[in-house]
Write an enzyme that holds these catalytic residues in place. Structure first.
Site, mmCIF file in Angstrom:
data_model
loop_
_atom_site.group_PDB
_atom_site.id
_atom_site.type_symbol
_atom_site.label_atom_id
_atom_site.label_comp_id
_atom_site.label_asym_id
_atom_site.label_seq_id
_atom_site.Cartn_x
_atom_site.Cartn_y
_atom_site.Cartn_z
ATOM 1 N N ASP A 77 0.978 -1.193 0.005
ATOM 2 C CA ASP A 77 0.318 -0.065 0.489
ATOM 3 C C ASP A 77 0.873 1.502 -0.055
ATOM 4 O O ASP A 77 0.441 2.028 -0.822
ATOM 5 C CB ASP A 77 -0.857 -0.120 1.183
ATOM 6 C CG ASP A 77 -2.239 -1.126 1.074
ATOM 7 O OD1 ASP A 77 -2.272 -1.376 -0.190
ATOM 8 O OD2 ASP A 77 -3.004 -0.722 2.142
ATOM 9 N N GLY A 78 1.721 1.075 0.565
ATOM 10 C CA GLY A 78 3.034 2.405 0.855
ATOM 11 C C GLY A 78 3.055 2.178 -1.112
ATOM 12 O O GLY A 78 3.129 3.304 -0.852
ATOM 13 N N ASN A 152 -5.120 8.158 3.046
ATOM 14 C CA ASN A 152 -5.603 7.859 3.713
ATOM 15 C C ASN A 152 -6.150 8.192 5.023
ATOM 16 O O ASN A 152 -7.350 8.680 5.476
ATOM 17 C CB ASN A 152 -4.242 7.213 4.458
ATOM 18 C CG ASN A 152 -4.374 5.388 3.413
ATOM 19 O OD1 ASN A 152 -5.807 5.130 2.830
ATOM 20 N ND2 ASN A 152 -3.593 4.739 3.899
ATOM 21 N N ASP A 182 -2.409 13.063 21.581
ATOM 22 C CA ASP A 182 -0.549 12.998 21.584
ATOM 23 C C ASP A 182 -0.317 12.852 20.020
ATOM 24 O O ASP A 182 0.310 13.248 19.410
ATOM 25 C CB ASP A 182 0.120 11.127 21.289
ATOM 26 C CG ASP A 182 0.577 10.851 22.820
ATOM 27 O OD1 ASP A 182 0.855 11.402 23.473
ATOM 28 O OD2 ASP A 182 0.856 9.905 23.385
ATOM 29 N N THR A 193 -8.545 1.376 7.150
ATOM 30 C CA THR A 193 -7.888 0.037 7.797
ATOM 31 C C THR A 193 -6.657 0.606 8.030
ATOM 32 O O THR A 193 -5.609 -0.437 8.459
ATOM 33 C CB THR A 193 -8.234 -0.927 7.242
ATOM 34 O OG1 THR A 193 -8.164 -0.087 5.582
ATOM 35 C CG2 THR A 193 -9.813 -1.527 7.087
ATOM 36 N N ALA A 196 -5.262 5.265 11.181
ATOM 37 C CA ALA A 196 -6.910 5.122 12.550
ATOM 38 C C ALA A 196 -8.088 3.685 12.985
ATOM 39 O O ALA A 196 -7.561 4.316 14.029
ATOM 40 C CB ALA A 196 -7.987 5.436 11.156
ATOM 41 N N PHE A 197 -6.974 2.836 12.340
ATOM 42 C CA PHE A 197 -7.451 1.856 12.931
ATOM 43 C C PHE A 197 -6.521 1.389 13.994
ATOM 44 O O PHE A 197 -7.542 1.228 14.861
ATOM 45 C CB PHE A 197 -7.851 0.072 11.296
ATOM 46 C CG PHE A 197 -7.810 -0.874 12.116
ATOM 47 C CD1 PHE A 197 -8.956 -1.200 12.427
ATOM 48 C CD2 PHE A 197 -6.970 -1.666 12.263
ATOM 49 C CE1 PHE A 197 -9.527 -2.734 12.805
ATOM 50 C CE2 PHE A 197 -6.869 -3.563 12.699
ATOM 51 C CZ PHE A 197 -8.466 -3.468 12.885
#
Length: 311
Positions: A77-78, A152, A182, A193, A196-197
């Protein structure tokens, strides 16, 4: 019958350091070449790709003067997020070949090369459009000084461990809460996913148009994720009284230092992320597969399985 006109172009983006990714991309480019379909690669990948393909002309993106049909990405995905920096403003759809770990954005695995080649040649794919965020940093005097996009998420993080980040979050120009935390994430459904997940946010189906805000380790009784309209405006004001600078990241790739008294504004981007799908693969099936979720139960013999087959 495949269209093998020499005017057809496909962009190929490869993980920058993985040799197996270059091997897979070279195999794909060689197959495209036999079908008279041209491939272009990022300029920094021309030389290593040419070494994999002696005798084949490898073109860099800087010299690409033709419209590309699709971007094929070999990596995780990166790597897809990197490729999106080129494809998003040009509205070119992307197909991901997963060589990473989870790979929610990827469509295929390395073993699906023959299917990939045939379907790209015949343009046999459908397009999904995904929500993208537009991010702007504004100085206290009102001058915009930095902007980017997020496929994302954007993450506003404290720059130093010794102090909490003090941020006032507002939605549609109305204050919601001031958090000592933080950090704060604002995510798309595509990014739900990802970071945030991990921070405790919900999984959102990618065809949903919505924005997600997640405070990270907030020192507050109310620190739950918030799901908002895609038309919402989110403002994050770094408080000027005693706060230190923060760091803003978009997709973990593009960053900006945010000073006390400055504001981050997040709205829906006018462009959409275009993902090419070669076959019907429900997000539910992808979720179960990628997270290895246990799904057996007393109803296992009824209905359909995650491949869509009758049970």
């Amino acid at each position: 019958m495949n269209d093998t006109s020499p005017s057809r172009y496909v962009v190929v983006v490869t993980h920058a350091t993985r040799d197996d990714a270059f091997d897979a991309a070279a195999e794909f480019i060689a197959e495209m070449d036999t079908r008279s379909i041209n491939c272009a690669v990022p300029d920094d990948q021309v030389e290593p790709m040419a070494k994999k393909l002696p005798g084949t002309v490898v073109q860099g993106l800087a010299k690409l003067n033709h419209e590309a049909e699709v971007v094929v990405v070999f990596g995780g995905d990166g790597t897809i997020l990197r490729a999106a920096e080129w494809s998003l403003p040009r509205h070119v759809p992307m197909i991901g070949v997963n060589l990473g770990h989870v790979g929610f954005l990827a469509e295929l695995e390395r073993s699906d090369m023959a299917d990939l080649v045939n379907k790209v040649c015949s343009r046999d794919y459908t397009i999904e459009d995904r929500l993208v965020l537009k991010v702007t940093v504004t100085e206290h005097a009102g001058q915009h000084r930095w902007n980017s996009f997020a496929l994302n998420e954007l993450s506003l993080e404290k720059a130093a461990r010794r102090r909490m980040l003090d941020v006032l979050a507002s939605v549609d120009e109305l204050p919601v809460q001031r958090w000592s935390c933080d950090g704060i994430l604002v995510s798309t459904p595509t990014g739900s996913t990802a970071y945030a997940f991990s921070a405790g946010g919900p999984v959102m189906w990618p065809d949903l148009d919505a924005m997600l805000m997640v405070p990270v380790n907030a020192h507050a009784l109310f620190a739950r994720p918030l799901v908002m309209s895609p038309a919402a405006r989110v403002d994050l004001d770094v408080q000027p009284d005693g706060s230190e600078s923060a760091v803003l990241w978009c997709d973990g790739r593009r960053s900006c230092t945010v000073r006390p008294g400055e504001r981050i504004t997040v709205v829906r981007h006018p462009d959409r992320l275009r993902i090419a799908r070669l076959a019907a693969q429900p997000f539910t099936s992808r979720l179960v597969k990628k997270f290895e979720l246990p799904v057996s139960g007393w109803r296992q013999g009824r209905g359909r399985n995650h491949a869509g087959e009758n049970l």
